[in-house]
Scaffold this motif. Sequence first.
Motif: not given
Length: 498
Positions: A355-357, A359
Amino acid sequence: MNLLAELYRPSLSLLTDLYQLTMAYGYWKNGLAERSAVFHLFFRNNPFDGGYSIACGLQTAIEYLDKLRLTSEDTSYLGTLTGADSRPLFDEEFLDYLGGLKFSLDVDAIPEGTTVYPHEPLVRVRGPILQCQLVETPLLNLINFQTLIATKSARVCSAAGVYASDTPHDRVIEFGLRRAQGVDGALAASRASYIGGCSGTSNVLAGQLMGIPVVGTHAHSWVMTFPTEREAFDRYADAMPNNCVFLVDTYDTLEGVRNAVEVGRRLRQSGHEMLGVRLDSGDLAWLSIEARRVLDDGGFLNARIVASNDLDERLIASLKTQGARIDTWGVGTKLVTAFDQPALGGVYKLGAIQNENGQWQHRIKLSEQTIKVSNPGMLQVRRFENDSEHRGDMIYDELLDWKPGDNANMVDPADSHRRKRFSADTPSKDLLVEILRGGELVYSPPSLDSIRERVRENLNRTPAAVQRFEYPHEYPVGLEQGLHDLKSKMIRDAREHS
Ligand SMILES: Nc1ncnc2c1ncn2[C@@H]1O[C@H](COP(=O)(O)OP(=O)(O)OP(=O)(O)O)[C@@H](O)[C@H]1O
Ligand SMILES: O=P(O)(O)OC[C@H]1O[C@H](OP(=O)(O)OP(=O)(O)O)[C@H](O)[C@@H]1O
Ligand SMILES: O=C(O)c1cccnc1
């Protein structure tokens, strides 16, 4: 020697399906091109109703990946493609992005020559999703075909006794070029057939490019060129005294063997030894038994009996049980075209995406049939063994808690009530090894001969019941308990929300 580079001197980067590029464009437009993902290449059924497969094609895949970049000719061509409104499919900025792309994938794979089973990832590709997607089709093309043919070859060679300790003398020669599926089909088939256990090929270019031993007898046309068969054999012996395998079935096979014996005696007087005879029609069991008698009575105990004529593993097995005295099997059409199953249904599925983080998020592809639901995660395969045999393979997810050295509890993906346990001290190893890291090769490719040796070792350690042709025993392959539980939950959640 780089087979692909030799064959296709221009770029191979557009050897992909257009939809990989349409998706690549979509990812790029949506700012997702660099988002990391992981894909797995696997098949769902062993070919030929068999119990095992032989991984093959990785070296060719490495050659493809190693050279991968889009040239200005590639991007110019893509610039000419138009959509339904006759406007360009791709804008210039995207084509510049593709032209400047340096491939940076992490690739892990099961080494060629390893026995592999349904659902196991043969290749794992991790990196920017746009790049993972572009390589899907060529990886499938390369791995599917060579795995299919190496498996066919291993079956043919097993039937012929190549892998049996009591018949080390038996050989299989690949004769498929004339009936193969095109130039690349023929060369890839020669490579995979050699890996599967053939001792040589009739394909001289395969010899030149890959160092595969080349072998050749002569055709009926040679015999038909001369007034008599005896004269044809004599003239051949004069021309090629060090390579005499006489094709004896043009007129009358046993008479042909007697002629070969006569010419063989003449050869001996000049210090040469007749290598053998070839049978290409008629009842190969009976004729080989009779031919052996004529050769032995004539003093040619070491002369080989080569047989050809639409052979495959089942026919060879039948001829063996009929007591055939054939020791060299020339196998063409049915080997190189994988006649009874012309494609391996390998697929390439997304297992997880960041995901954008940063993860990792698991992904699953549902299906009406549970066995066709893809496995989520970043997958690896652990093979458990004892002193003499492989005992089972467990697919596990490196993103979950299970680690090599833990007790293993695996669940049959087709029937969750069937489970198998391996204690922490059971000898085991990971099958996928590192091939590329950040686009750079970190693997030393083995020689063809060491890949052949791996096939022999692996088959020696594969239970006989798994290798038999009729209703083979299913080799245990399961999902690690934590992966099975996660997958079950994801299926339930997806079905509830759809
Ligand atoms: N003892 C045997 N048992 C089972 N199959 C056999 C046996 N001998 C030969 N065969 C197979 O039977 C098939 C037919 O062989 P056969 O030589 O009779 O026909 P053909 O190839 O059409 O002959 P020709 O080349 O003379 O036209 C071939 O696939 C061959 O390998
Ligand atoms: O049967 P396969 O497994 O495909 O093996 C190759 C076949 O190719 C040749 O036949 P062909 O009739 O083409 O030529 P020939 O005149 O040399 O027999 C050879 O004699 C084999 O029969
Ligand atoms: O050398 C041979 O005997 C041969 C080569 C190709 C096809 N069939 C036979």
